[in-house]
Every structure is written in C-alpha cells, then in structure tokens.
Motif scaffolding. Structure first.
Motif, PDB file in Angstrom:
ATOM      1  N   LEU A   1      -0.279   6.938   6.149  1.00  0.00           N
ATOM      2  CA  LEU A   1      -0.635   6.907   7.791  1.00  0.00           C
ATOM      3  C   LEU A   1      -1.077   5.541   8.118  1.00  0.00           C
ATOM      4  O   LEU A   1      -1.524   5.379   9.275  1.00  0.00           O
ATOM      5  CB  LEU A   1      -1.580   8.144   8.089  1.00  0.00           C
TER       6      LEU A   1
ATOM      7  N   LEU B   1      -2.782  18.560   0.453  1.00  0.00           N
ATOM      8  CA  LEU B   1      -3.084  18.243   1.723  1.00  0.00           C
ATOM      9  C   LEU B   1      -1.998  18.591   2.500  1.00  0.00           C
ATOM     10  O   LEU B   1      -0.707  18.959   2.116  1.00  0.00           O
ATOM     11  CB  LEU B   1      -2.930  16.613   1.809  1.00  0.00           C
TER      12      LEU B   1
ATOM     13  N   HIS C   1      -7.195   7.443   3.825  1.00  0.00           N
ATOM     14  CA  HIS C   1      -5.505   6.947   3.980  1.00  0.00           C
ATOM     15  C   HIS C   1      -5.474   5.635   3.652  1.00  0.00           C
ATOM     16  O   HIS C   1      -4.463   5.237   3.431  1.00  0.00           O
ATOM     17  CB  HIS C   1      -5.531   7.000   5.471  1.00  0.00           C
TER      18      HIS C   1
ATOM     19  N   ASN D   1       4.290  -5.540  -2.539  1.00  0.00           N
ATOM     20  CA  ASN D   1       3.816  -5.158  -1.241  1.00  0.00           C
ATOM     21  C   ASN D   1       2.965  -6.100  -0.510  1.00  0.00           C
ATOM     22  O   ASN D   1       1.772  -5.839  -0.186  1.00  0.00           O
ATOM     23  CB  ASN D   1       2.937  -3.591  -1.624  1.00  0.00           C
TER      24      ASN D   1
ATOM     25  N   GLY E   1       1.009  -3.152  -8.867  1.00  0.00           N
ATOM     26  CA  GLY E   1       2.370  -2.666  -9.647  1.00  0.00           C
ATOM     27  C   GLY E   1       2.692  -1.185  -9.018  1.00  0.00           C
ATOM     28  O   GLY E   1       2.340  -0.775  -8.104  1.00  0.00           O
TER      29      GLY E   1
END
Ligand code: FAD
Length: 489
Positions: A95, A154, A448, A484, A225
């Motif tokens: 999210l 979840l 989150h 990322n 990683g």
C-alpha cells in the motif's frame, strides 16, 4: 558487430546514446534467460507499472519472471554489470508503492510469481520451506492440511506473496498472539544486488553465531536484495474458533474491553480488531451481500476472535462470560456472537472488506500508524479536533489492529468535494496526523512500510542517526543503488 557507443553506461547518458545501450542490455538479458522469462513488449509490460490502489505509476523496459534462484541471480548479475535498476515484485498488494517502478525507463521489474513451490512441510519440527513467490493464503491452506497453522493472516493473503510479506515485515490480524512476519521467519535465501546468493535458509530455532543477517532482509522492502525462499515457523492448528462483534461507545470503551479480554482469555485471544461506524457504512454500501450486524448504528465496533486447539464449548463459554462482564461494566453496548463458521466469516468480512470499500469510494489519504495502546483514545480525539479545525467536513475512516496499537487512520474528501481533493490535501493532512502521532511517541508506519508513499515523513520523523546507519547498510549491500531505487531510503 557491437558499436562502442552501445557499451557505454546508460547511467551516464552524456557518454553515448541511451537507446542503443538499452537494446544491447535487453539483447543480453534475453540471450541469457530466454523470451519465456523476459518480457519487453510494451503492452505486456504495462499492467506491471501501477500499484494496487492505482496511485503510483512508473516505467520499465522489461519484466523478468524467473523460474529458479539461479536464473534470478543471473539476471541480477547482468543488471548489476550495466547498473540497471531492479524492482522486486511480489503480489503487488503493498500500500506504499514499494513494488511500483519510478519514472526511469531503464527499470527492470523482477517478479517472483513463477517461483512458487512449497519445498517442505514438517509437522514434527513445525516448519515450512517455500519459494518467495508462493501466495500466503496457499501456504496457510497447505499448513492446515498438515494440521498446522501458519500464523500471518491478512485481508490480501490470497494475492500477496510470502516474499512480499517478508520484505514488508507484514503484520495482519494475528499479531497479538503470534507476532509479525519477522517472528515467523527462521531462515531466508536471497539474491544480493551483485548477483551472489545469500544462503541463510536454515530452520534452526536457536543460532547465536553473530549478527542475525536474515533480519536485515525482513522489512527492507526490496532495497537490499531479492528474497527467493523462506523457512517459516508453524504453530498448532487452532481450528476451534469463535468470534463476537461488539458495539462500543468509543475508543476508550474499546480499550477497557481489551484489557478485560486479554486478562481473561490469555493466549486464546487471536484478534482484537476495531472499526468505526463510518467504516461499517462504507462496507455495507460497497460490498455485495454484506449485512448490518445490529438493528441500529453504534459509534464503533470491536471484532474479537478466540481460537483454540480443542473444546469448542469451553471456548464459547469463555467468550460469553467475557462479553456479559463487559456489558455489566459498560464497555459493551451490544454484541453478536458467531454460531457457525459461516457467521464467523460474515463478521470478518465486515472488517476485512474495508480496504476494498475504500478503493471503490475513491482516493483516501491513508495513514498506517502505531501508538502506545493506552494513548489511542486521547490521540483519536485530539487528531480529529485538529483535522476538523482545518477541514471541518472531511470524512474519517478509522480501523485497524487495535490490540497491536495499530490504526489505519484514513481521511477522505468532504461529501461535495472533487476527487482531486485527496491530491491537494495529501501533504497537509499527513503532516497534521504524523505530528500528532509523534507527540504520542508513535510510529508513522506500523506495518505497511515506507515505499514511495512515506519517504518524506520517514526523513522527517525517523531519528537521523538511525537513517545514517541504514544508509551505511544500504551502501554495503548495494553500492550502485540498483535495488529498488526511490523506495524507503
Ligand atoms: C486489502 C488489503 C489488506 C491488507 N492488509 C494488511 C495487513 O493487515 N497487514 C499488513 O502488514 N499489510 C496489509 N496489506 C498490505 C500488503 O498486503 C502487505 O504489505 C504484503 O505483505 C505485501 O506483499 P506483496 O507480495 O503483495 O508485495 P508487493 O506489494 O509486491 O511488494 C511490497 C514490497 O516488497 C518488495 N518485495 C516483494 N517481493 C519481494 C521479494 N521476494 N524480495 C524482496 N523484496 C520484495 C517490493 O519491492 C515492495 O517494496 C494489505 C493490502 C491490501 C490490499
């Protein structure tokens, strides 16, 4: 023959044309892994470019869907050689925009969805070893077939992957009893940003041989990683379950109720979830088949689940005793107890469908926060006062894992405002909510993560010394910053 300019690094475009370099990299990538693994077609890449909420969108030159750790390692090594950014991708239910690429067309999305094998379930040792791309719900069902419980649960469990759950240190509805993802993980295998394979896939309960490196990958949101395999703890299967939905006057009453339930039920307390009347209205308005649990509306509700390995009658008697005491003490205004698994699931849907209903309602400003539990009632009234002073008729949707001190404090546009309201108010509302959270000693992200969404607040509220240490760790693992980028740090 390859032209010299084709070999120049795309990170330094002044040294040569960007496009040919990209094509050269893609050519090598396809040669290495094959067209079944590497997708470059713009139409096929496009569904991978947005997040679950539709808030973030980016670009990528390819999607790689490896079948094995070795293929993934080969891909990462090649990306590292060419300084190509990599975006690890799980089930895309995050999210905070963590699995969505940024605006760089160089990005390569690495999806784990084809690495989805369960390697072992050992009911004697209480362990499960699986590929990172396995869907959480599938693993929970597989554990159940072996008469065991995989505790993390979840609302997005039928889409999210166990690797994504590990990378975000997911929480969910059973944290009160079993802890977060971090507490379920015994071992990890991961591909490092230079393509080496970190083999920490052990199932030992005790291993005090220096720093516990696997912990670094848990909650790192794909920045250190790519997690390829995990070894998880299993627990006794608590298939005897009963739930009650309690109507409460306020968060202060929910807190009183909680203290009483924790004391009386001990480890049988599986979940203690909270939501306000506004959340229930939203679910009833947007979810097919959802039914109002009471004949009238109450200010807020608490969903309590007790679970055990045996003796349904004793569990139900305990639940009824706790609720009648809560009624006597004024913590509870009304209650509906589940009499069957179908009813239990119907009660859970009222809580779990809130995020879906919010998505249908339009953009909501989401704040996944945690607080010292005792301060929740005071926080809720003070933050609401401050918000209403600025936007008197904003709509508030407050729900969450109350038992863990975790609230999803979500703010939406006033009834007559345009959808663009959310974008215009996002920063101002976040500043207000987070400042209040900080004043109570809480956290701006409970479960989150940070992703792209909360980087500004992360830098504002996290201790600078801790950020500096995190950056040093990042530098050690990923000196070229290819893993990322633009997320978390
Ligand atoms: C309806 C709904 C309810 C939710 N409820 C909860 C809840 O109760 N508790 C909770 O904690 N979260 C909840 N979430 C958020 C989300 O489900 C979790 O964050 C989940 O753990 C993300 O897993 P994913 O596989 O979808 O990861 P993604 O969204 O694909 O990725 C999330 C992050 O992890 C990284 N990542 C993914 N896979 C890997 C990997 N193999 N190796 C390294 N990095 C990786 C990505 O780069 C990204 O930064 C909910 C989401 C929705 C939509």
């Amino acid at each position: 023959m390859i032209q010299l300019t084709h070999l120049l690094c795309p990170r330094f475009p002044f040294l040569g044309p960007y496009q040919p370099m990209t094509q050269y990299f893609l050519h090598q990538l396809i040669e290495l892994l094959g067209k079944d693994i590497v997708t470059t077609d713009a139409c096929e890449v496009s569904p991978w470019l947005t997040d679950w909420r539709g808030v973030f969108e980016g670009k990528a030159q390819a999607v790689v869907r490896p079948l094995t750790t070795q293929q993934l390692a080969d891909c990462v090594r090649l990306c590292s050689k060419h300084a190509i950014p990599i975006i690890p991708r799980g089930g895309n239910t995050g999210l905070c925009g963590g699995a969505t690429p940024d605006a760089s067309a160089e990005n390569v999305i690495v999806s784990l969805d084809r690495m989805n094998r369960i390697h072992s379930i050992d009911a004697r040792a209480n362990t499960l070893v699986a590929d990172a791309g396995c869907i959480l719900g599938d693993l929970r069902r597989a554990a159940q077939e072996s008469d065991r419980l995989l505790a993390v649960s979840l609302a997005a469990e039928d889409s999210s992957q166990i690797g994504g759950n590990a990378a975000t240190n997911a929480g969910g509805v059973n944290v009160l009893r079993y802890g977060m993802m971090r507490e379920q993980i015994l071992g990890i295998e991961a591909v490092l940003p230079d393509g080496r394979i970190y083999d920490g896939l052990r199932s030992l309960r005790k291993d005090n041989t220096g720093y516990d490196l696997k912990q670094l990958f848990i909650g790192s949101e794909g920045t250190l990683g790519i997690i390829t395999r995990v070894s998880l703890k299993l627990h006794a299967r608590t298939h005897i379950r009963c739930a009650v939905l309690v109507a409460v006057e306020s968060a202060a009453h929910a807190l009183g109720l909680m203290q009483q339930v924790v004391g009386a039920c001990g480890p049988r307390l599986q979940a203690f979830e909270f939501f306000t009347a506004q959340c229930l209205d939203l679910v009833l308005g947007h979810t097919e088949g959802a039914q109002a649990p009471f004949g009238r509306t109450y200010p807020a509700y608490v969903l309590i689940e007790l679970a055990d390995t045996r003796n349904e009658d004793a569990l139900m008697a305990l639940l009824e005793e706790v609720i009648s005491q809560a009624l006597e003490q004024g913590f509870c205004q009304d209650a509906v107890v589940s009499a069957s698994m179908t009813q239990l699931q119907a009660l859970w849907r009222l809580r779990e469908d809130i995020s879906e209903a919010q998505r249908a309602d339009g953009p909501h400003l989401k704040h996944d926060i945690s607080l010292p539990i005792d301060s929740i009632p005071e926080f809720m009234s003070s933050v609401e006062q401050r918000l209403r002073a600025v936007v008197p008729d904003c709509r508030l949707f407050v729900f969450g894992h109350f038992g863990d001190g975790n609230l999803h404090y979500n703010v939406s546009r006033p009834p007559n405002a345009e959808r663009a309201w959310a974008a215009d108010w996002e920063d101002r509302v976040a500043d207000l909510v987070f400042a209040e959270v900080a004043s109570y000693g809480g956290s701006i992200s409970a479960e989150h993560g940070i992703g792209q969404l909360k980087r500004r607040a992360f830098y504002e509220y996290k201790d600078p010394m801790q950020i500096a240490l995190m950056k040093q760790i990042k530098q050690l693992f990923d000196p070229n910053g290819i893993m990322n980028p633009g997320k978390l740090l």
